[in-house]
Design an enzyme around this catalytic site. Structure first.
Site, PDB file in Angstrom:
ATOM      1  N   VAL A 193       0.700  -1.111   0.069  1.00  0.00           N
ATOM      2  CA  VAL A 193       0.029  -0.027  -0.030  1.00  0.00           C
ATOM      3  C   VAL A 193       0.940   1.270  -0.096  1.00  0.00           C
ATOM      4  O   VAL A 193       0.432   2.293  -0.753  1.00  0.00           O
ATOM      5  CB  VAL A 193      -0.755   0.127   1.282  1.00  0.00           C
ATOM      6  CG1 VAL A 193      -2.363   0.846   0.824  1.00  0.00           C
ATOM      7  CG2 VAL A 193      -1.440  -1.554   1.513  1.00  0.00           C
ATOM      8  N   GLU A 213       8.993  -5.875  -6.244  1.00  0.00           N
ATOM      9  CA  GLU A 213       8.136  -6.594  -5.545  1.00  0.00           C
ATOM     10  C   GLU A 213       8.651  -7.913  -5.405  1.00  0.00           C
ATOM     11  O   GLU A 213       8.680  -8.643  -6.287  1.00  0.00           O
ATOM     12  CB  GLU A 213       6.642  -6.333  -5.612  1.00  0.00           C
ATOM     13  CG  GLU A 213       5.856  -7.430  -5.455  1.00  0.00           C
ATOM     14  CD  GLU A 213       5.500  -7.328  -3.668  1.00  0.00           C
ATOM     15  OE1 GLU A 213       5.507  -6.094  -3.272  1.00  0.00           O
ATOM     16  OE2 GLU A 213       5.588  -8.360  -3.033  1.00  0.00           O
ATOM     17  N   GLY A 281       6.482  -3.324   4.903  1.00  0.00           N
ATOM     18  CA  GLY A 281       5.497  -3.712   6.026  1.00  0.00           C
ATOM     19  C   GLY A 281       6.143  -3.175   7.024  1.00  0.00           C
ATOM     20  O   GLY A 281       6.855  -2.595   7.235  1.00  0.00           O
ATOM     21  N   HIS A 454     -29.169   9.979  -9.528  1.00  0.00           N
ATOM     22  CA  HIS A 454     -28.433  10.035 -10.780  1.00  0.00           C
ATOM     23  C   HIS A 454     -28.285  11.198 -11.224  1.00  0.00           C
ATOM     24  O   HIS A 454     -28.919  12.260 -11.098  1.00  0.00           O
ATOM     25  CB  HIS A 454     -29.619   9.488 -11.828  1.00  0.00           C
ATOM     26  CG  HIS A 454     -28.921   9.407 -13.391  1.00  0.00           C
ATOM     27  ND1 HIS A 454     -28.144   8.679 -14.106  1.00  0.00           N
ATOM     28  CD2 HIS A 454     -29.214  10.391 -14.353  1.00  0.00           C
ATOM     29  CE1 HIS A 454     -27.934   8.881 -15.267  1.00  0.00           C
ATOM     30  NE2 HIS A 454     -28.613   9.931 -15.484  1.00  0.00           N
TER      31      HIS A 454
HETATM   32  P1  NAI Z   1       2.306  -3.839   2.891  1.00  0.00           P
HETATM   33  O1  NAI Z   1       2.296  -4.957   3.754  1.00  0.00           O
HETATM   34  O2  NAI Z   1       1.050  -3.372   2.244  1.00  0.00           O
HETATM   35  O3  NAI Z   1       3.364  -4.218   1.811  1.00  0.00           O
HETATM   36  C1  NAI Z   1       4.652  -4.687   1.589  1.00  0.00           C
HETATM   37  C2  NAI Z   1       5.260  -5.380   0.413  1.00  0.00           C
HETATM   38  O4  NAI Z   1       6.580  -5.542   0.329  1.00  0.00           O
HETATM   39  C3  NAI Z   1       4.597  -6.536  -0.091  1.00  0.00           C
HETATM   40  O5  NAI Z   1       3.859  -6.499  -1.201  1.00  0.00           O
HETATM   41  C4  NAI Z   1       5.489  -7.631   0.325  1.00  0.00           C
HETATM   42  O6  NAI Z   1       5.318  -8.631  -0.701  1.00  0.00           O
HETATM   43  C5  NAI Z   1       6.741  -6.891   0.007  1.00  0.00           C
HETATM   44  N1  NAI Z   1       7.834  -7.030   0.639  1.00  0.00           N
HETATM   45  C6  NAI Z   1       8.182  -7.603   1.393  1.00  0.00           C
HETATM   46  N2  NAI Z   1       9.665  -7.789   1.501  1.00  0.00           N
HETATM   47  C7  NAI Z   1      10.116  -7.433   0.538  1.00  0.00           C
HETATM   48  C8  NAI Z   1      11.546  -7.595   0.261  1.00  0.00           C
HETATM   49  N3  NAI Z   1      12.496  -8.093   0.752  1.00  0.00           N
HETATM   50  N4  NAI Z   1      11.514  -7.178  -1.147  1.00  0.00           N
HETATM   51  C9  NAI Z   1      10.603  -6.923  -2.063  1.00  0.00           C
HETATM   52  N5  NAI Z   1       9.235  -6.775  -1.682  1.00  0.00           N
HETATM   53  C10 NAI Z   1       8.887  -7.142  -0.178  1.00  0.00           C
HETATM   54  O7  NAI Z   1       3.350  -3.063   3.660  1.00  0.00           O
HETATM   55  P2  NAI Z   1       3.581  -1.433   3.710  1.00  0.00           P
HETATM   56  O8  NAI Z   1       3.164  -0.746   2.087  1.00  0.00           O
HETATM   57  O9  NAI Z   1       4.869  -1.194   4.045  1.00  0.00           O
HETATM   58  O10 NAI Z   1       2.265  -0.613   4.411  1.00  0.00           O
HETATM   59  C11 NAI Z   1       2.329  -1.011   5.894  1.00  0.00           C
HETATM   60  C12 NAI Z   1       0.773  -1.087   6.297  1.00  0.00           C
HETATM   61  O11 NAI Z   1       0.320   0.454   6.533  1.00  0.00           O
HETATM   62  C13 NAI Z   1      -0.099  -1.909   5.375  1.00  0.00           C
HETATM   63  O12 NAI Z   1       0.122  -3.189   5.767  1.00  0.00           O
HETATM   64  C14 NAI Z   1      -1.432  -1.364   5.572  1.00  0.00           C
HETATM   65  O13 NAI Z   1      -1.948  -1.733   6.497  1.00  0.00           O
HETATM   66  C15 NAI Z   1      -1.066   0.318   6.021  1.00  0.00           C
HETATM   67  N6  NAI Z   1      -1.251   1.302   5.209  1.00  0.00           N
HETATM   68  C16 NAI Z   1      -2.502   1.540   4.670  1.00  0.00           C
HETATM   69  C17 NAI Z   1      -2.693   2.245   3.449  1.00  0.00           C
HETATM   70  C18 NAI Z   1      -4.254   2.440   3.282  1.00  0.00           C
HETATM   71  O14 NAI Z   1      -4.939   1.995   3.989  1.00  0.00           O
HETATM   72  N7  NAI Z   1      -4.331   3.293   2.267  1.00  0.00           N
HETATM   73  C19 NAI Z   1      -1.926   3.116   3.210  1.00  0.00           C
HETATM   74  C20 NAI Z   1      -0.459   3.097   3.401  1.00  0.00           C
HETATM   75  C21 NAI Z   1      -0.221   2.086   4.485  1.00  0.00           C
END
Ligand code: NAI
Ligand code: FAD
Length: 475
Positions: A193, A213, A281, A454
């Site tokens: 995200v 990714e 993450g 609408h």
């Molecule tokens: P995330 O869990 O959404 O995404 C992390 C991504 O990094 C995953 O696709 C994973 O496969 C990938 N990844 C993990 N290790 C890796 C590596 N070594 N090399 C390459 N890719 C790798 O975590 P993110 O984006 O850091 O966000 C953290 C949390 O913050 C989210 O889980 C979400 O809950 C929250 N968030 C929510 C938002 C919203 O509601 N719009 C916006 C931003 C964050």
């Protein structure tokens, strides 16, 4: 002499401040301890969400989308603008102002609800006959006694091994929200995200964005049809997303970062970036909480161990939000906050994770609630789907935003709504109808029979419901 409170909340993010407000509304004497401090020295209430998460990211997404419309969208509407430029410093200052307004809004709500606000770090120091002893360290140290404690200490970004955050070249979420000038080449590790939202911001402003990714599929938690459409749209926008990427080495130069990685064919690649955002993450934040002093149990991944009602291993101690299991979302933290405060007041409460919506604020936006088709298939459920594309929605055509669709999933027999999955304009707002339908146990026919104004985008939801029944009117 320690001040005694019915409820002490540790952490002032959306979980903590909401818990404090609800506890105070219910008549508990309440204190909230938060360690956030703004550049001007004032408390930065609101946690990750307000300071370096939801709010500032949406401010920059809005600003950068205005810029994208001005550079690419206005001409279609017959609006001619010349000499468009970005003032990044002003954009960031506006974002900071929006954040400050939200900090001050929470401080106002604390005053209004007579919540004692402590700016500093809260730590358990032990137990007394009256409850838990909690020390506040910081500019104004204090000693508190809490009859009940709600822990809402949130999460912190996970670093990539071998590439610690310096927020100059290797950026976490805070760094990604404060890049002082548009980088020419921006690398992003993780197409989750944060990666997609922050990648979108800086791409719109002119950066060449490459996202690496690890997984073989984009947005694996989303419905497959939505994820596929998202991948197509992001590719069209020029976001270079490489799946199945394995990072092998990160080397910092004076002004750049070299990332060595293996691609989906296991071929070695090397990319040089001006900045690197690492968004892989987040991890629960229990550092300095004094968990050991009172024997608070953590689980194997470092989250505070809680039951379905957020009760920890200690009596009268609850934990909510990012620091416990479940999705790391502000509204999930808020739901748990209200539920715990009401439980302390003797009310029966329940948080249904299946009706917690997800929203990704890219363009087009992505939103969903409930089960995906792949989850339903995996559990062998019989279901029907209805899909309506925004190309057939009058309001979307008028807006010039016809990308994407709304998909509704209903139980094959009872017609009860099991999920809503959407990608398109303002689906962050449309998803509320799906959440409400699921909370009320509505059938897709109920949505199909509701009068929708609408021309609105919400008609796409109604048409998707009609599609479940095999009788769309406008397709
Ligand atoms: P995330 O869990 O959404 O995404 C992390 C991504 O990094 C995953 O696709 C994973 O496969 C990938 N990844 C993990 N290790 C890796 C590596 N070594 N090399 C390459 N890719 C790798 O975590 P993110 O984006 O850091 O966000 C953290 C949390 O913050 C989210 O889980 C979400 O809950 C929250 N968030 C929510 C938002 C919203 O509601 N719009 C916006 C931003 C964050
Ligand atoms: P936090 O918001 O992290 O708050 C915890 C607070 O406690 C912090 O101020 C912390 O400093 C403080 N603290 C920690 N330990 C102590 C201590 N010992 N004493 C005192 N204070 C302490 N979620 C959404 O739903 N929608 C979004 O659009 C969205 N966008 C996001 C964008 C980004 C870039 C990021 C990183 C996250 C985003 N999130 C979004 C996720 C959201 O920010 C979190 O889920 C939410 O903030 C969690 O709330 P919380 O109250 O559990 O913790």
């Amino acid at each position: 002499m320690a001040d005694t409170f019915d409820v002490v909340v540790i952490g002032g993010g959306p979980g903590g401040y909401t818990a404090a407000i609800r506890a105070a509304q219910l008549g508990f004497s309440t204190a909230c301890i938060d360690d956030g401090v703004r550049a001007d020295g004032k408390p930065a209430l609101g946690g990750t969400c307000t300071n370096v998460g939801c709010i500032p990211s949406k401010a920059l997404l809005q600003s950068s989308e205005h810029f994208e419309h001005a550079t690419h969208g206005f001409a279609d509407h017959g609006i001619v603008v010349n000499d468009i430029a970005i003032d990044v410093a002003k954009m960031l200052a506006r974002k900071d102002k929006v954040v400050a307004q939200n900090n001050d809004g929470i401080a106002y709500l604390f005053k209004k609800n007579k919540i004692a606000s402590f700016n500093g770090k809260g730590a358990f120091t032990g137990r007394s006959s009256d409850g838990y002893a909690i020390a506040v360290s910081g500019a104004k140290p204090a000693s508190l006694v809490a009859r009940n404690v709600i822990i809402a200490t949130g999460s912190t970004p996970r670093a990539l091994p071998g590439a610690p955050f310096d927020n100059k070249l290797v950026l976490d979420n805070a760094g990604a929200l404060a890049i002082p000038a548009v980088p020419k080449r921006l690398g992003v590790i993780g197409a989750g995200v944060v990666g997609l939202e922050m990648g979108s911001v800086w791409r719109r402003l002119g950066a060449d964005v490459t996202i690496l990714e690890a997984l073989p599929a984009l947005l694996s938690a989303a419905d497959e049809a939505v994820a596929k459409e998202a991948q197509k749209q992001f590719a069209r926008q020029g976001l270079a997303i490489h799946l199945s990427a394995k990072i092998t080495k990160v080397t910092l130069g004076k002004n750049d970062v070299t990332v060595e990685w293996n691609d989906d064919k296991d071929a070695a690649q090397k990319s040089v970036f001006d900045r690197l955002v690492v968004s892989i993450g987040r991890v629960p934040n229990t550092a300095g909480l004094g968990a050991d002093a009172v024997g608070l149990k953590l689980d194997a991944r470092g989250f505070i161990d809680v039951d379905a009602h957020c009760a920890t291993s200690l009596p009268q101690v609850y934990a909510i939000g990012d620091v416990v299991r479940g999705p790391m979302l502000a509204h999930k933290a808020e739901e748990e906050a209200v539920a715990v405060a009401e439980r302390l007041a003797g009310q029966a409460t329940h948080v249904d994770f299946n009706t917690v919506p997800w929203v990704i604020y890219t363009a087009p936006e992505i939103a969903w609630v409930g089960e995906t088709e792949q989850q339903l298939k995996a559990r062998g459920a019989a279901y029907k789907t209805g899909v309506f594309p925004f190309t057939a929605n009058g309001r979307a055509r008028a807006m010039g935003e016809t990308r994407g669709f709304v998909k509704l999933i209903a139980d094959a027999e009872s017609d009860r709504v099991l999920g809503m999955h959407a990608i398109g304009p303002m689906v962050s707002e449309l998803i509320a109808e799906g959440v409400m339908a699921m909370e009320f146990g509505a059938a897709s026919e109920d949505i199909a029979r509701i009068c929708h104004a609408h021309p609105t985008l919400s008609e796409a939801t109604r048409e998707a419901a009609l599609a479940v029944l095999g009788r769309t009117l406008n397709l």
